[in-house]
Design a protein around this motif. Sequence first.
Motif, mmCIF file in Angstrom:
data_model
loop_
_atom_site.group_PDB
_atom_site.id
_atom_site.type_symbol
_atom_site.label_atom_id
_atom_site.label_comp_id
_atom_site.label_asym_id
_atom_site.label_seq_id
_atom_site.Cartn_x
_atom_site.Cartn_y
_atom_site.Cartn_z
ATOM 1 N N PRO A 186 14.234 -21.151 10.513
ATOM 2 C CA PRO A 186 13.722 -22.220 11.387
ATOM 3 C C PRO A 186 14.258 -23.593 10.982
ATOM 4 N N LEU A 187 14.801 -24.318 11.923
ATOM 5 C CA LEU A 187 15.351 -25.648 11.632
ATOM 6 C C LEU A 187 14.263 -26.616 11.185
ATOM 7 N N PHE A 188 13.051 -26.465 11.739
ATOM 8 C CA PHE A 188 11.999 -27.422 11.406
ATOM 9 C C PHE A 188 11.540 -27.306 9.954
ATOM 10 N N GLN A 189 11.935 -26.235 9.243
ATOM 11 C CA GLN A 189 11.560 -26.073 7.843
ATOM 12 C C GLN A 189 12.579 -26.682 6.886
ATOM 13 N N THR A 190 13.610 -27.337 7.411
ATOM 14 C CA THR A 190 14.658 -27.891 6.556
ATOM 15 C C THR A 190 14.411 -29.370 6.281
ATOM 16 N N SER A 191 15.097 -29.876 5.249
ATOM 17 C CA SER A 191 14.939 -31.281 4.854
ATOM 18 C C SER A 191 15.472 -32.227 5.919
ATOM 19 N N ILE A 192 16.578 -31.857 6.563
ATOM 20 C CA ILE A 192 17.136 -32.747 7.580
ATOM 21 C C ILE A 192 16.184 -32.899 8.752
ATOM 22 N N SER A 193 15.406 -31.858 9.029
ATOM 23 C CA SER A 193 14.434 -31.942 10.106
ATOM 24 C C SER A 193 13.356 -32.973 9.789
ATOM 25 N N SER A 194 12.816 -32.924 8.571
ATOM 26 C CA SER A 194 11.784 -33.906 8.196
ATOM 27 C C SER A 194 12.349 -35.311 8.202
ATOM 28 N N PHE A 195 13.625 -35.452 7.805
ATOM 29 C CA PHE A 195 14.238 -36.785 7.790
ATOM 30 C C PHE A 195 14.417 -37.319 9.207
ATOM 31 N N VAL A 196 14.889 -36.472 10.112
ATOM 32 C CA VAL A 196 15.076 -36.893 11.505
ATOM 33 C C VAL A 196 13.732 -37.272 12.131
ATOM 34 N N LEU A 197 12.687 -36.508 11.844
ATOM 35 C CA LEU A 197 11.363 -36.839 12.382
ATOM 36 C C LEU A 197 10.874 -38.176 11.832
ATOM 37 N N GLN A 198 11.180 -38.465 10.569
ATOM 38 C CA GLN A 198 10.827 -39.772 10.009
ATOM 39 C C GLN A 198 11.645 -40.885 10.652
ATOM 40 N N LEU A 199 12.908 -40.613 10.952
ATOM 41 C CA LEU A 199 13.744 -41.603 11.634
ATOM 42 C C LEU A 199 13.188 -41.916 13.018
ATOM 43 N N LEU A 200 12.770 -40.888 13.721
ATOM 44 C CA LEU A 200 12.180 -41.093 15.042
ATOM 45 C C LEU A 200 10.906 -41.929 14.935
ATOM 46 N N ASP A 201 10.094 -41.631 13.930
ATOM 47 C CA ASP A 201 8.858 -42.392 13.730
ATOM 48 C C ASP A 201 9.169 -43.837 13.380
ATOM 49 N N LEU A 202 10.225 -44.046 12.596
ATOM 50 C CA LEU A 202 10.643 -45.408 12.247
ATOM 51 C C LEU A 202 11.005 -46.192 13.497
ATOM 52 N N ARG A 203 11.755 -45.568 14.387
ATOM 53 C CA ARG A 203 12.224 -46.273 15.581
ATOM 54 C C ARG A 203 11.118 -46.440 16.621
ATOM 55 N N ILE A 204 10.224 -45.453 16.721
ATOM 56 C CA ILE A 204 9.189 -45.500 17.753
ATOM 57 C C ILE A 204 7.996 -46.335 17.310
ATOM 58 N N ASN A 205 7.477 -46.043 16.114
ATOM 59 C CA ASN A 205 6.245 -46.696 15.653
ATOM 60 C C ASN A 205 6.466 -47.735 14.574
ATOM 61 N N GLY A 206 7.622 -47.685 13.911
ATOM 62 C CA GLY A 206 7.838 -48.571 12.771
ATOM 63 C C GLY A 206 8.687 -49.781 13.055
ATOM 64 N N TYR A 207 9.002 -50.035 14.341
ATOM 65 C CA TYR A 207 9.835 -51.191 14.674
ATOM 66 C C TYR A 207 9.183 -52.010 15.773
ATOM 67 N N SER A 208 9.130 -53.306 15.562
ATOM 68 C CA SER A 208 8.601 -54.219 16.572
ATOM 69 C C SER A 208 9.768 -54.888 17.280
ATOM 70 N N SER A 209 9.990 -54.506 18.534
ATOM 71 C CA SER A 209 11.130 -55.066 19.267
ATOM 72 C C SER A 209 10.944 -56.552 19.548
ATOM 73 N N GLY A 210 9.673 -56.965 19.729
ATOM 74 C CA GLY A 210 9.414 -58.376 19.996
ATOM 75 C C GLY A 210 9.715 -59.261 18.801
#
Length: 955
Positions: free
Chosen positions: A350-374
């Motif tokens: 399963p791809l979701f059990q790999t380290s790159i998967s957790s990193f990509v999910l953290q990257l998505l969270d960084l861009r979606i919830n961790g960045y203020s565009s304003g």
Amino acid sequence: MKKFLEYVAEDIISKYGTDLSRIAVVFPNKRASLFLNELLAKQAGHPIWSPAYITISEFFNQHSKLTIGDSIKLICDIHKSFTECTGIDETLDHFYGWGQMLISDFDDIDKNMADASQVFRNVKNLHELDDISYLDDEQKKILKRFFSNFTDDNNSELKKRFMQLWCHLEDIYNNFRVRLKHQGIAYEGMMYREVASDPAIDYRYDTYIFIGFNVIQKVEQQVFMRLYKEKKARFYWDFDKYYMQKKQSGILINEAGHYISRYLDKYPNELDCSNDAIYDNLHKPKEITYISATTENIQARYINTWLKENERYKYGRNTAIVLCDEALLSTAIHCIPEEVESVNITTGYPLFQTSISSFVLQLLDLRINGYSSGKGTFRTKHVMQILSHPYAQYVSGQSTTIKEKLANERIYNPTPAILSQDKGLSTLFRSPDNNQPLTQWLLDVIRTIADKCGTTEKDQLTQESLFRMYTLCNRMNELVKSGDLNVDIITLQKLIVQIINSTSIPFHGEPAEGIQIMGILETRNLDFDHILILSCNEGNMPKGINDSSFIPYSIRKANGLTTIDNKVAIYAYYFYNLIQRATDVTIAYNCSTENGHTGEMSRFMLQLMIESNAKIRRVSLQAGQQMEFSHAPIIAKDKNIRQALDEIGYLSPTSINRYMRCPLQFYYNNVAQITEPEEDMDEMSNRIFGNVFHNASEILYKQLMDKDGSITRDSINYAIKHKELIGRIVDMAFTKVIFEGKSNKKIEYNGLQLINREVIIRYIGRLLEIDLQLTPFKINNVEASAYTDITIYTSLGERKLRIGGRIDRLDQIYDKNTACTRLRIIDYKTGRYTMKKINTIDEIFKMPIEAGKHADYFLQTMLYAMIIRHDKDYNPESLPVSPALLFIQHTSEEGYDPTISIGKERIIDISDFEDEFTERLLNIITEIFEPKIPFKPTEDKSICEYCPYHSLCGR
């Protein structure tokens, strides 16, 4: 025992010789082709012209001008057709599951050559069916039974919506097919139907040999029949007489033979069906063992024992481990004993059990919830998570340095410019740009990691996972750039997560070598002497039958589409076909009913027990271990610990309270000096909230005081009236406590900080209202230091120590009730507490501190009061000193007085309790430093729940 493919190889060589260049061998899947190729060469005894080996899917691909569309692309296209035909504006992430279901339905219709118009007929009048002459009596009966559920008396909103969608299914089907054909792509069923319906196709090989098929879709049947009539097709069927037997009524005794029994007359078997050596093996003696286990992991761990028993591992490729639940793969891999030289793994990781998967999910969270565009800034919490991930080191060698910089300098809401210390970090913390999709950013980051991993990381799984993730994101990026995937960033994130969760990484290896680890689908056409089947539970075998479809069961059955009944028969064949030629079969199942498991063995296991004459041994698999309860250690005060204690020259009330709460906690913090985890300043813990409030009240009262410390009614009224003043002061406190004065520009609060700012402003206002009732009064000091020296005596002799801390507020008031002036030691409390009465001094020093009594608060403020009572600098007139706990949230109570009480007696002067308090305090401090008394864990285990050291002591 001789294997099925050996018989096939012998027959092919005997009939076609060694020049097989004009023959194509077609399998249901790829795995068996290498085995057969080896057997053909072995049978010939010299080099041969090998046949072409293709799967049934490749066969149809070779004869079509269309190509199979990417699954994501197909979902995007069917979403467009759905929106266009229904007018329902459904977001793509919500539609994703619907789209998969629709494509599955359309695929089933096409593979079964069903009349789509008939299946999707728009029934406007549910009481009458127009033009049903094409249906036979049984089909009419089935359809009328279904539509009787949709009468006016039983017409719920859910059914209305279903009918609204159902009425447009034919439109969606036709629109979708036209849309795909214009692009030269198709879903599998659409391509199959086109090939099966085209009489002009010129098949490239002289002979097609179809081996080991079970269920044959109608499109395949049509092609098979055409090739057979043209004398271009030959068929080899793999079955056993055990499940081909029929009752007197002509019905099969076992559903495993449901399909093959239908095809033998139409597509004759090249092998002799009466040959018992080939087709009567389930009746032969076998060692069959059923194992019940309480967990999935216990089954996986049993692999080690099973392979070593009777040295099964030495049989190599004749030994197979079959995972009915492929989620066991990662555990199974780690349970292979050292004696095994080679392993071949067919099922995917399963791809979701790999380290790159957790990193990509953290990257998505960084861009979606961790960045203020304003504001153009990142949230520190999300940045720190990214920098703490193991893959951050592959992005940049400066990742640790920038992480320490953010922590040490307390940089909050950093900008991309602050974070971009090198090329890697510039890529990682690139400012989002509408002209560059999120997927392109992910690709750039993954490429940066892959470039570094290619030279430093030799682990194949790591490299394969990076490649698979890059391929997935690249495909998404192409769809975004082409306009096919035109969705907002939130929807894109959800789609990426869904796709990651459904993607697996294929293992590469030589199928003909080593222990075979596979899923149930990979076992087709293969025979093994020794088989271990894991997780053979109802729900795994047969696989949890998902009958989700927009086409109801009754209509599917009436039109010859695939139903649950068909799927059960397919899995029955897989099960019996797997074990029919084996001599050593072990089947394990989970007997636990916890965590969603039913605890039921597969229905096929039950059938084998009841219907066959096989002697089945049943055993239970125990863990072989007993649960061990960890015991918190008792730390004796040896030479090293006594030396560490000698270096402690000062104790705060907090440290003393920590010892009374749990001596072991005191040891970890004060003696071993293991610091507690850092708090996330973005999250505004209770301690951070309290610090901001204390700092704001200090700044405010320093501004309100006259030169002699007097506070007047006018000054407090001014502050209450001018709320903007309080707001500015709270901002100053936030800057000092959270941003540590680093920011000279306007503070940029996150949402939680903004809420807490308003709460603190309200608390300050409430404090002012309470103090207004005391005016005029005098504040002698805020955040004052109060210390005193003490002497204790241990078994090693005299020991001097300094105790004390900082006082929130020292004020001087006139007490109307006692008609005297006294000093108050004020300790602010911003939390909501239910204070229990303290009736005696002994209760303050009771160990462990009783939950809810907050005796630790009493100890702190009474200690400060005792120190101030004898301090000539703070109390030159020797005024009475009262300890007080001011709970801001309780100040609305009528007649609120923060002065603490022992029993019913308010402490107007600490001197009244000084002797007893001092005696108990010295006893506790003496115990801390007494070499003969070890550091023991607390008896109150409720304290452990929130203790930061619970993982160390192991309780």
